[in-house]
Design an enzyme around this catalytic site. Structure first.
Site, PDB file in Angstrom:
ATOM      1  N   LYS A 118      26.603  77.790  24.167  1.00  0.00           N
ATOM      2  CA  LYS A 118      27.720  77.197  24.901  1.00  0.00           C
ATOM      3  C   LYS A 118      27.181  76.347  26.030  1.00  0.00           C
ATOM      4  CE  LYS A 118      32.249  77.406  24.583  1.00  0.00           C
ATOM      5  NZ  LYS A 118      33.062  77.673  23.377  1.00  0.00           N
TER       6      LYS A 118
HETATM    7  P1  NAD Z   1      42.327  72.317  26.512  1.00  0.00           P
HETATM    8  O1  NAD Z   1      41.609  71.805  27.684  1.00  0.00           O
HETATM    9  O2  NAD Z   1      42.719  71.364  25.426  1.00  0.00           O
HETATM   10  O3  NAD Z   1      43.672  73.077  26.993  1.00  0.00           O
HETATM   11  C1  NAD Z   1      43.683  74.108  27.929  1.00  0.00           C
HETATM   12  C2  NAD Z   1      45.127  74.423  28.282  1.00  0.00           C
HETATM   13  O4  NAD Z   1      45.168  75.610  29.084  1.00  0.00           O
HETATM   14  C3  NAD Z   1      45.829  73.337  29.106  1.00  0.00           C
HETATM   15  O5  NAD Z   1      47.192  73.287  28.724  1.00  0.00           O
HETATM   16  C4  NAD Z   1      45.683  73.839  30.536  1.00  0.00           C
HETATM   17  O6  NAD Z   1      46.705  73.311  31.405  1.00  0.00           O
HETATM   18  C5  NAD Z   1      45.868  75.345  30.304  1.00  0.00           C
HETATM   19  N1  NAD Z   1      45.269  76.170  31.342  1.00  0.00           N
HETATM   20  C6  NAD Z   1      44.024  76.098  31.855  1.00  0.00           C
HETATM   21  N2  NAD Z   1      43.838  77.055  32.783  1.00  0.00           N
HETATM   22  C7  NAD Z   1      44.993  77.767  32.832  1.00  0.00           C
HETATM   23  C8  NAD Z   1      45.430  78.879  33.570  1.00  0.00           C
HETATM   24  N3  NAD Z   1      44.640  79.453  34.482  1.00  0.00           N
HETATM   25  N4  NAD Z   1      46.688  79.344  33.344  1.00  0.00           N
HETATM   26  C9  NAD Z   1      47.490  78.763  32.421  1.00  0.00           C
HETATM   27  N5  NAD Z   1      47.127  77.706  31.692  1.00  0.00           N
HETATM   28  C10 NAD Z   1      45.905  77.204  31.893  1.00  0.00           C
HETATM   29  O7  NAD Z   1      41.427  73.504  25.940  1.00  0.00           O
HETATM   30  P2  NAD Z   1      41.392  74.085  24.453  1.00  0.00           P
HETATM   31  O8  NAD Z   1      40.346  73.372  23.692  1.00  0.00           O
HETATM   32  O9  NAD Z   1      42.784  74.169  23.921  1.00  0.00           O
HETATM   33  O10 NAD Z   1      40.811  75.546  24.736  1.00  0.00           O
HETATM   34  C11 NAD Z   1      41.650  76.596  25.192  1.00  0.00           C
HETATM   35  C12 NAD Z   1      40.956  77.921  24.980  1.00  0.00           C
HETATM   36  O11 NAD Z   1      40.629  78.055  23.594  1.00  0.00           O
HETATM   37  C13 NAD Z   1      39.626  78.103  25.722  1.00  0.00           C
HETATM   38  O12 NAD Z   1      39.466  79.461  26.054  1.00  0.00           O
HETATM   39  C14 NAD Z   1      38.593  77.719  24.676  1.00  0.00           C
HETATM   40  O13 NAD Z   1      37.325  78.297  24.950  1.00  0.00           O
HETATM   41  C15 NAD Z   1      39.239  78.310  23.449  1.00  0.00           C
HETATM   42  N6  NAD Z   1      38.776  77.742  22.183  1.00  0.00           N
HETATM   43  C16 NAD Z   1      38.856  76.409  21.941  1.00  0.00           C
HETATM   44  C17 NAD Z   1      38.432  75.918  20.722  1.00  0.00           C
HETATM   45  C18 NAD Z   1      38.558  74.448  20.361  1.00  0.00           C
HETATM   46  O14 NAD Z   1      38.285  74.113  19.199  1.00  0.00           O
HETATM   47  N7  NAD Z   1      38.992  73.578  21.247  1.00  0.00           N
HETATM   48  C19 NAD Z   1      37.879  76.781  19.757  1.00  0.00           C
HETATM   49  C20 NAD Z   1      37.824  78.151  20.034  1.00  0.00           C
HETATM   50  C21 NAD Z   1      38.282  78.612  21.251  1.00  0.00           C
END
Ligand code: NAD
Length: 428
Positions: A118
């Site tokens: 990561k």
């Molecule tokens: P992103 O940046 O596209 O979206 C994040 C969202 O969460 C936004 O709507 C933001 O406003 C909201 N957010 C952030 N902090 C917050 C808080 N404290 N309270 C409430 N809302 C909050 O990110 P993403 O790619 O959708 O990733 C989200 C989660 O999923 C992360 O934990 C990431 O590690 C995990 N994840 C992502 C992927 C991927 O393919 N993008 C894969 C596996 C896991």
């Protein structure tokens, strides 16, 4: 710094909120139940490599800023390391370590031939111009260039990074090598080595999890209510996919507040709104509530898709749902696990639930190396098959080992990596 910021900063430093400790607690439990050899235990516990870099960047106003960035490779037993890069003002080494280890276990659960890694850059992407974001990305890439590569370590998007950021990483790496190397990174745009279906893969994987979990709990999805925390790539996609198949999304949040509509939100319109405006406020199809409270709403299925430490020993008791499907990494602390267990909430853990992203990242890496690209339908069918198989294997483990889904997922993953580690042996 406001009082709320102060409290949030203190909470993040509490041991319960240390993501690496949270990962270790679950890993230790699995190791104990497996009777893992002490030597293998120590190998799997320690991250293989950690690189910290300073990222000096010229800002638009001519001043200089220096950001901190990390790349952690947790374990490469199963193959080249793989894992996203996160931009966040709070990211720190323990968070990146935890996320890297979760990638090791995640790849093992879905049988993808990668190890776990990561990356993180401590910056606030919401305050950076597009030019500043590009310069941060290119300088970070050059800082970690010696340890990444298609056969070494392949980054991908995570919070606040996207297809554009991946294209800059690919271009920077390629400029250093003197030729285009698309397979150095996944989650790229279509046409630059990206795969059909990668952007929505994590959300699509969650859809399979929701269906399987509903089946186990005999919940009819046609009558179910769903609450989604986070409206980014993962949260927005699962909301859209669920409402496409007629499941009612009653609330969805972003970092500032949440949208509520007891009759069901039009998630497709909402996602288009987000693409234009970047925030939930002002969307006409629901009541916007400025603040917290979303996680404790009564619903059938809760899908946290934001960040770590959202369900903790403080609020776990107030969670009011039948099923939790963890789209985010580490949304539940280890102490909250026990409380959710007592409440008989069926939790599909992050290392299983959100593995769809890395599955299609693997498909993208394979396509890049073949130079032959698959149709979206093939990608989605293969993804659903992998996710279903993984869910059922973990579910089977819950029965044979008499544990919950999280412990079963860890047992399954640690067992696989440990066996492969034994077969590889130790160099020299
Ligand atoms: P992103 O940046 O596209 O979206 C994040 C969202 O969460 C936004 O709507 C933001 O406003 C909201 N957010 C952030 N902090 C917050 C808080 N404290 N309270 C409430 N809302 C909050 O990110 P993403 O790619 O959708 O990733 C989200 C989660 O999923 C992360 O934990 C990431 O590690 C995990 N994840 C992502 C992927 C991927 O393919 N993008 C894969 C596996 C896991």
């Amino acid at each position: 710094m406001t009082v709320t910021d102060d409290a949030a900063a203190l909470a993040r430093e509490a041991p319960e909120h240390n993501p690496f400790m949270a990962m270790l607690t679950r890993f230790d439990r699995a190791a104990e139940l497996l009777g893992l050899d002490q030597g293998i235990y120590r190998i799997l516990k320690a991250p293989e490599k950690e690189l910290k870099v300073a990222i000096p960047v010229r800002m638009d106003d001519g001043s200089f800023e220096v950001y901190e960035g990390w790349r952690v490779q947790h374990n490469s037993t199963m193959g080249p390391c793989k894992g996203g890069i996160r931009y966040s003002p709070h990211v720190n080494i323990d968070e990146v370590r935890a996320l890297a280890a979760w990638m090791t276990w995640k790849c093992a659960i879905v049988n993808v031939p990668f190890g776990g890694a990561k990356g993180g850059v401590r910056c606030d992407p919401r305050t950076l111009s597009i030019g500043e974001l590009e310069r941060v990305t290119r300088r970070f890439t050059s800082g970690i260039i010696d340890i990444i590569g298609p056969d070494r370590d392949v980054p991908a998007p995570d919070m606040y990074t996207n297809e554009q950021v991946m294209a800059w990483i690919m271009d920077t790496y390629s400029m250093h090598k003197g030729h285009t190397v698309t397979s150095v990174v996944t989650g790229k745009p279509w046409g630059l080595g990206g795969s059909q279906g990668r952007k929505e893969a994590t959300g699509r994987g969650l859809l399979t999890m929701v269906r399987e979990a509903a089946d186990v709990k005999k919940l009819d999805l046609a009558d179910a209510t769903v609450v989604v925390q986070g409206a980014g790539n993962v949260g927005g996609t699962i909301a859209e996919l669920l409402s496409e198949v007629g499941v009612k999304i009653v609330a969805i949040s972003d970092i500032d507040g949440y949208l509520l509509n007891e009759g069901g939100l039009d998630a497709k319109k909402l996602v288009r709104h987000l693409e234009r405006k970047g925030q939930l406020a002002e969307f006409k199809g629901g009541e916007y509530i400025d603040g917290q409270g979303l996680l404790e709403m009564e619903c059938d299925i809760l899908i946290p898709c934001a960040t770590e430490n959202q369900i903790t020993s403080v609020n776990a008791d107030k969670i009011n749902c039948k099923i939790i499907v963890e789209g985010a990494n580490g949304p539940t602390t280890a102490r909250a696990d026990d409380i959710l267990d007592e409440k008989d909430i069926f939790v599909i853990p992050d290392i299983l639930a959100n593995a769809g992203g890395v599955v299609v990242s693997y498909f993208e890496w394979v396509q890049d190396r073949m130079g032959y690209f698959w149709e979206r339908r093939d990608v989605n069918l293969r993804l659903a098959k992998v996710m279903r198989t993984a869910f059922r294997q973990v579910l089977k483990r819950t029965k044979t080992s008499k544990v919950n889904m999280r412990t079963a997922a860890y047992i399954e993953a640690v067992d696989r990596v440990a066996n492969l580690q034994k077969m590889r042996g130790l160099y020299p």
